[in-house]
Design a protein around this motif. Structure first.
Motif, mmCIF file in Angstrom:
data_model
loop_
_atom_site.group_PDB
_atom_site.id
_atom_site.type_symbol
_atom_site.label_atom_id
_atom_site.label_comp_id
_atom_site.label_asym_id
_atom_site.label_seq_id
_atom_site.Cartn_x
_atom_site.Cartn_y
_atom_site.Cartn_z
ATOM 1 N N VAL A 81 45.055 30.774 24.323
ATOM 2 C CA VAL A 81 44.274 30.356 25.497
ATOM 3 C C VAL A 81 44.595 31.236 26.696
ATOM 4 O O VAL A 81 43.692 31.711 27.402
ATOM 5 C CB VAL A 81 44.562 28.869 25.809
ATOM 6 N N VAL A 82 45.883 31.463 26.945
ATOM 7 C CA VAL A 82 46.280 32.242 28.124
ATOM 8 C C VAL A 82 45.805 33.686 28.013
ATOM 9 O O VAL A 82 45.241 34.254 28.966
ATOM 10 C CB VAL A 82 47.811 32.186 28.309
ATOM 11 N N ALA A 83 46.011 34.327 26.854
ATOM 12 C CA ALA A 83 45.604 35.721 26.690
ATOM 13 C C ALA A 83 44.093 35.873 26.784
ATOM 14 O O ALA A 83 43.585 36.846 27.360
ATOM 15 C CB ALA A 83 46.111 36.269 25.360
ATOM 16 N N THR A 84 43.341 34.916 26.236
ATOM 17 C CA THR A 84 41.876 34.969 26.338
ATOM 18 C C THR A 84 41.427 34.807 27.778
ATOM 19 O O THR A 84 40.505 35.498 28.240
ATOM 20 C CB THR A 84 41.247 33.879 25.463
ATOM 21 N N THR A 85 42.068 33.908 28.510
ATOM 22 C CA THR A 85 41.728 33.718 29.925
ATOM 23 C C THR A 85 42.015 34.977 30.737
ATOM 24 O O THR A 85 41.209 35.394 31.579
ATOM 25 C CB THR A 85 42.520 32.530 30.501
ATOM 26 N N LEU A 86 43.158 35.603 30.478
ATOM 27 C CA LEU A 86 43.487 36.842 31.182
ATOM 28 C C LEU A 86 42.489 37.943 30.846
ATOM 29 O O LEU A 86 42.085 38.717 31.723
ATOM 30 C CB LEU A 86 44.902 37.282 30.810
ATOM 31 N N ALA A 87 42.092 38.028 29.587
ATOM 32 C CA ALA A 87 41.090 39.017 29.194
ATOM 33 C C ALA A 87 39.769 38.769 29.915
ATOM 34 O O ALA A 87 39.103 39.708 30.376
ATOM 35 C CB ALA A 87 40.886 38.975 27.676
ATOM 36 N N TYR A 88 39.399 37.517 30.041
ATOM 37 C CA TYR A 88 38.156 37.159 30.738
ATOM 38 C C TYR A 88 38.226 37.561 32.213
ATOM 39 O O TYR A 88 37.274 38.143 32.762
ATOM 40 C CB TYR A 88 37.924 35.659 30.592
ATOM 41 N N LEU A 89 39.346 37.272 32.866
ATOM 42 C CA LEU A 89 39.486 37.618 34.282
ATOM 43 C C LEU A 89 39.467 39.131 34.483
ATOM 44 O O LEU A 89 38.859 39.637 35.443
ATOM 45 C CB LEU A 89 40.788 37.029 34.833
ATOM 46 N N LEU A 90 40.114 39.877 33.593
ATOM 47 C CA LEU A 90 40.085 41.333 33.688
ATOM 48 C C LEU A 90 38.671 41.868 33.492
ATOM 49 O O LEU A 90 38.252 42.807 34.165
ATOM 50 C CB LEU A 90 41.021 41.945 32.649
ATOM 51 N N PHE A 91 37.948 41.278 32.562
ATOM 52 C CA PHE A 91 36.590 41.740 32.291
ATOM 53 C C PHE A 91 35.678 41.513 33.495
ATOM 54 O O PHE A 91 34.834 42.356 33.836
ATOM 55 C CB PHE A 91 36.045 41.022 31.061
ATOM 56 N N LEU A 92 35.829 40.365 34.162
ATOM 57 C CA LEU A 92 34.997 40.074 35.334
ATOM 58 C C LEU A 92 35.284 41.033 36.488
ATOM 59 O O LEU A 92 34.398 41.323 37.297
ATOM 60 C CB LEU A 92 35.228 38.638 35.805
ATOM 61 N N ARG A 93 36.513 41.533 36.560
ATOM 62 C CA ARG A 93 36.905 42.392 37.678
ATOM 63 C C ARG A 93 36.793 43.881 37.367
ATOM 64 O O ARG A 93 37.123 44.713 38.203
ATOM 65 C CB ARG A 93 38.359 42.064 38.081
ATOM 66 N N ARG A 94 36.337 44.212 36.206
ATOM 67 C CA ARG A 94 36.268 45.624 35.830
ATOM 68 C C ARG A 94 35.090 46.322 36.513
ATOM 69 O O ARG A 94 34.007 45.741 36.651
ATOM 70 C CB ARG A 94 36.127 45.748 34.314
ATOM 71 N N ASP A 95 35.323 47.561 36.929
ATOM 72 C CA ASP A 95 34.299 48.359 37.592
ATOM 73 C C ASP A 95 33.576 49.218 36.544
ATOM 74 O O ASP A 95 34.145 50.158 35.995
ATOM 75 C CB ASP A 95 34.944 49.249 38.657
ATOM 76 N N PHE A 96 32.312 48.875 36.291
ATOM 77 C CA PHE A 96 31.534 49.606 35.297
ATOM 78 C C PHE A 96 30.707 50.742 35.917
ATOM 79 O O PHE A 96 29.986 51.437 35.204
ATOM 80 C CB PHE A 96 30.598 48.652 34.548
ATOM 81 N N THR A 97 30.807 50.914 37.210
ATOM 82 C CA THR A 97 30.046 51.990 37.847
ATOM 83 C C THR A 97 30.737 53.335 37.713
ATOM 84 O O THR A 97 30.091 54.379 37.824
ATOM 85 C CB THR A 97 29.856 51.673 39.345
ATOM 86 N N ASN A 98 32.045 53.324 37.494
ATOM 87 C CA ASN A 98 32.821 54.556 37.366
ATOM 88 C C ASN A 98 32.958 54.911 35.891
ATOM 89 O O ASN A 98 33.681 54.253 35.142
ATOM 90 C CB ASN A 98 34.201 54.365 38.012
ATOM 91 N N LEU A 99 32.263 55.950 35.457
ATOM 92 C CA LEU A 99 32.285 56.320 34.045
ATOM 93 C C LEU A 99 33.641 56.851 33.606
ATOM 94 O O LEU A 99 33.932 56.895 32.413
ATOM 95 C CB LEU A 99 31.207 57.373 33.768
#
Length: 457
Positions: free
Chosen positions: A276-294
């Motif tokens: 649960v904790v690792a999945t939650t951390l992965a989710y938070l990282l994914f939401l904060r990731r910058d996809f504009t910088n290739l």
């Protein structure tokens, strides 16, 4: 288009009633697309083939050999029952196969988009980070469950075809009938699913945080290897049980009477918490990731703050909670526990041996079995793992007013499992065969497996 903008109404993200924008793509549709991606990959197809066919063939072939993997838990019983084969597969799978499966599936589910450069297309199509994450995580979970189910069922089928539905000898020597053995084997595989999901969650986290880097793919394997090494070290019981990989070992407790459920429940609970904790951390990282910088295919410095540090804190908290809740300290392997476990296993297997030799049935009350063990010839502390345990088992000979003794050399591992080698007398436990009416049979008292409950006071 940053992660914030991608989920905003202006970017066409999830829209509520009265808001302009395109209707969001349902999660079920995205999940279908992700499953197609998974099953289109050659490595997933190969894994499915190997997991659904390989264990059954391997167990069947081993059962045809005269030499068995006796150094593997339940390996020495593969000629006696078909249920032993699946447990041998489970022991090997928990060490190597399941970590590899989680790496190949969960460790690559997000990183594959980085390698192919398809993030922008996916985000424009779906327009919801949350739905993308949910679909990818569910797709990885589906594939992993299918692979684990294949390993379990294939091993069972191969064993039953080779040896049939015969009783299984437990770790303390008691017999489990076909129905009971089937239930315990199924439950053991279900318990092993918990640490597998914990490693899968670590794989999701590595796939997001490290992007195209091979380390993301290898992270579950490295985590599993680290936990295996830790289990070999003389760590306190609380630290050992607080590692999510311990559930790959603690299923052994299902095959004793009574069951050793304490370590098993703790191992499964810790694994579930890590998942649960690792999945939650992965989710938070994914939401904060910058996809504009290739050039940025990972989470950068957030990997440390949102990926590593919370899991270190979780491990420390787990150790503290387990230590307080179980009031455990040291190795958990004491002289009294070893003596009690060996005496119980010997009494059960002595009755089994007598039945093989067609002698009158005896009860454990008649045997009055006891064991006296010492470590390092009585020098030093009489506790802890090691291959220097020596035990003398004493029992009452049925039908005679006399007692008999048998000697064993024990190799006790840090997780409580031990192998006892018979050291005489020859007619009891000093030879690997017993002969009755000219017919040789395996001697169940020659070598026996046992398990010390680390939490049993």
């Amino acid at each position: 288009m940053t992660s914030t903008l991608a989920d905003s109404p202006a970017a066409g993200a999830d829209t509520g009633p009265g808001r302009p924008g395109r209707r969001p793509v349902p999660v079920a549709r995205i999940l279908h697309m992700e499953l197609v991606k998974q099953f289109s990959a050659w490595r997933v197809r190969l894994l499915l083939l190997l997991c659904w066919v390989g264990p059954g063939l391997l167990v069947f072939v081993i059962d045809q050999q005269s030499t068995l993997p006796s150094d593997t838990l339940f390996g020495r019983w593969m000629h006696a029952t078909g249920w032993a084969g699946s447990l041998v597969v489970l022991g090997v799978a928990g060490t190597w196969v399941l970590p590899l499966v989680t790496s190949m599936v969960a460790g690559d589910v997000f990183a594959s988009e980085d390698r192919l450069g398809t993030w922008r297309h996916l985000l424009v199509t779906v327009r919801s980070h949350r739905r993308i994450f949910a679909a990818k995580a569910l797709a990885a979970l589906t594939v992993i469950v299918l692979l684990v189910a294949g390993l379990a069922l294939s091993g069972v089928v191969g064993g039953l075809l080779a040896e049939g539905n015969q009783p299984l000898v437990g770790l303390d020597g008691h017999l489990l009938g076909g129905g009971d053995a089937a239930g315990e084997v199924l439950l053991a595989w279900l318990c092993a699913l918990a640490p597998t999901l914990a490693l899968a969650a670590v794989g999701l986290l590595g796939s997001i945080a490290l992007g195209r880097s091979p380390m993301g793919l290898l992270l579950p394997m490295l985590a599993a290897l680290g936990m295996q090494v830790a289990q070999l070290l003389p760590l306190p019981v609380a630290v050992r049980l607080a590692l999510p990989g311990y559930a790959f070992i603690s299923w052994n407790g299902l095959f004793t009477d009574p069951r050793q459920l304490g370590p098993l429940l703790i191992g499964v609970g810790v694994s579930a918490l890590w998942a649960v904790v690792a999945t939650t951390l992965a989710y938070l990282l994914f939401l904060r990731r910058d996809f504009t910088n290739l050039n940025n295919d990972g989470a950068g410095r957030r990997t440390l703050t949102l990926g590593v540090l919370p899991q270190v804190a979780l491990l420390a908290a787990s150790v503290g909670v387990v230590a307080v809740a179980t009031d455990s300290g040291g190795s958990g392997i004491t002289q009294a526990k070893v003596q009690r476990s060996l005496a119980t296993a010997f009494a059960h297997l002595y009755r089994f041996q007598q039945a093989e030799m067609r002698r009158p049935t005896v009860s454990e009350a008649q045997l009055r079995t006891s064991a006296a063990c010492d470590k390092s010839e009585g020098l030093g502390p009489q506790e802890g793992p090691g291959n220097d345990w020596r035990c003398t088992v004493t029992w009452n000979v049925p039908g005679y007013n006399a007692t008999a003794q048998a000697v064993y050399q024990l190799d006790v591992s840090a997780n409580g499992r031990y192998i006892a080698d018979g050291d005489g007398p020859v007619q009891v436990n000093g030879y690997f065969l017993i002969v009755d009416a000219g017919q040789p049979d395996p001697n169940p008292l020659w070598q026996l497996d046992g398990n010390v409950d680390l939490l049993d006071g």
